[in-house]
Design a protein around this motif. Structure first.
Motif, PDB file in Angstrom:
ATOM      1  N   UNK A 107       1.023  -1.358  -0.241  1.00 21.50           N
ATOM      2  CA  UNK A 107       0.157  -0.026  -0.142  1.00 21.50           C
ATOM      3  C   UNK A 107       0.712   1.287   0.061  1.00 21.50           C
ATOM      4  N   UNK A 108       0.509   2.179  -0.654  1.00 22.73           N
ATOM      5  CA  UNK A 108       1.086   3.410  -0.702  1.00 22.73           C
ATOM      6  C   UNK A 108       0.298   4.471  -0.479  1.00 22.73           C
ATOM      7  N   UNK A 109       0.821   5.602   0.094  1.00 21.47           N
ATOM      8  CA  UNK A 109      -0.042   6.710   1.131  1.00 21.47           C
ATOM      9  C   UNK A 109       0.123   7.913   0.469  1.00 21.47           C
ATOM     10  N   UNK A 110      -1.016   8.577   0.667  1.00 26.41           N
ATOM     11  CA  UNK A 110      -0.930  10.244   0.071  1.00 26.41           C
ATOM     12  C   UNK A 110      -0.505  10.486  -1.029  1.00 26.41           C
ATOM     13  N   UNK A 111      -1.213   9.833  -2.076  1.00 24.61           N
ATOM     14  CA  UNK A 111      -0.835   9.968  -3.445  1.00 24.61           C
ATOM     15  C   UNK A 111      -1.793  11.100  -3.954  1.00 24.61           C
ATOM     16  N   UNK A 112      -1.392  11.917  -4.860  1.00 22.92           N
ATOM     17  CA  UNK A 112      -2.067  13.320  -5.387  1.00 22.92           C
ATOM     18  C   UNK A 112      -2.484  12.653  -6.773  1.00 22.92           C
ATOM     19  N   UNK A 113      -3.857  12.804  -7.219  1.00 17.99           N
ATOM     20  CA  UNK A 113      -4.284  12.394  -8.434  1.00 17.99           C
ATOM     21  C   UNK A 113      -5.252  13.491  -8.729  1.00 17.99           C
ATOM     22  N   UNK A 114      -5.858  13.173 -10.197  1.00 21.22           N
ATOM     23  CA  UNK A 114      -6.807  13.879 -10.450  1.00 21.22           C
ATOM     24  C   UNK A 114      -7.904  13.089 -11.176  1.00 21.22           C
ATOM     25  N   UNK A 115      -9.185  13.285 -10.814  1.00 22.84           N
ATOM     26  CA  UNK A 115     -10.162  12.288 -11.470  1.00 22.84           C
ATOM     27  C   UNK A 115     -10.206  12.433 -12.895  1.00 22.84           C
ATOM     28  N   UNK A 116     -10.033  11.567 -13.986  1.00 21.68           N
ATOM     29  CA  UNK A 116     -10.202  11.576 -15.123  1.00 21.68           C
ATOM     30  C   UNK A 116     -11.313  11.236 -15.586  1.00 21.68           C
ATOM     31  N   UNK A 117     -12.229  10.285 -14.994  1.00 24.36           N
ATOM     32  CA  UNK A 117     -13.715   9.975 -15.512  1.00 24.36           C
ATOM     33  C   UNK A 117     -14.525   9.521 -14.293  1.00 24.36           C
ATOM     34  N   UNK A 118     -15.833   9.825 -14.153  1.00 24.88           N
ATOM     35  CA  UNK A 118     -16.521   9.337 -12.961  1.00 24.88           C
ATOM     36  C   UNK A 118     -17.738   8.797 -13.580  1.00 24.88           C
ATOM     37  N   UNK A 119     -18.536   7.722 -13.392  1.00 25.78           N
ATOM     38  CA  UNK A 119     -19.650   7.374 -13.705  1.00 25.78           C
ATOM     39  C   UNK A 119     -20.659   7.513 -12.583  1.00 25.78           C
ATOM     40  N   UNK A 120     -21.189   8.746 -12.167  1.00 27.63           N
ATOM     41  CA  UNK A 120     -22.113   8.891 -10.961  1.00 27.63           C
ATOM     42  C   UNK A 120     -22.984   7.803 -10.929  1.00 27.63           C
ATOM     43  N   UNK A 121     -23.743   7.377 -11.984  1.00 30.46           N
ATOM     44  CA  UNK A 121     -24.946   6.661 -11.835  1.00 30.46           C
ATOM     45  C   UNK A 121     -24.614   5.080 -11.547  1.00 30.46           C
ATOM     46  N   UNK A 122     -23.183   4.712 -11.836  1.00 30.92           N
ATOM     47  CA  UNK A 122     -22.637   3.629 -11.382  1.00 30.92           C
ATOM     48  C   UNK A 122     -21.829   3.415 -10.053  1.00 30.92           C
ATOM     49  N   UNK A 123     -21.468   4.609  -9.562  1.00 27.85           N
ATOM     50  CA  UNK A 123     -20.429   4.820  -8.654  1.00 27.85           C
ATOM     51  C   UNK A 123     -19.046   4.384  -8.791  1.00 27.85           C
ATOM     52  N   UNK A 124     -18.386   4.560  -9.774  1.00 22.71           N
ATOM     53  CA  UNK A 124     -16.951   4.287 -10.211  1.00 22.71           C
ATOM     54  C   UNK A 124     -16.451   5.148 -11.212  1.00 22.71           C
ATOM     55  N   UNK A 125     -15.063   5.033 -11.221  1.00 25.89           N
ATOM     56  CA  UNK A 125     -14.397   5.947 -12.075  1.00 25.89           C
ATOM     57  C   UNK A 125     -12.756   5.508 -12.181  1.00 25.89           C
TER      58      UNK A 125
END
Length: 78
Positions: free
Chosen positions: A1-19
């Protein structure tokens, strides 16, 4: 496990709850709404900056790199 990683949401499917979350110079990371740390309806928007822990499981195909303990941060990228 790696901790405190910064990233950017590329895509998110709100109706399905994942991205997917993008990390600079690495493969994208899968995210599920249950891993998002916020009150109320849990969701991300494209371009949201996030801080998370990375859980890796080479036994899985699609979701071998999962974001957990995901928190939105103030920076926003488009």
């Amino acid at each position: 496990m790696r901790y405190n990683i910064m990233g950017v949401c590329k895509t998110y499917h709100e109706e399905e709850g994942w991205g997917w979350i993008s990390i600079e110079d690495e493969d994208d990371v899968w995210v599920h709404f249950s891993s998002i740390q916020m009150d109320g309806f849990k969701s991300l928007n494209k371009g949201d900056a996030v801080l998370f822990d990375l859980e890796e499981n080479s036994n899985l195909k699609e979701q071998s790199r999962r974001a957990v303990n995901v928190k939105k941060i103030d920076n926003k990228f488009n």
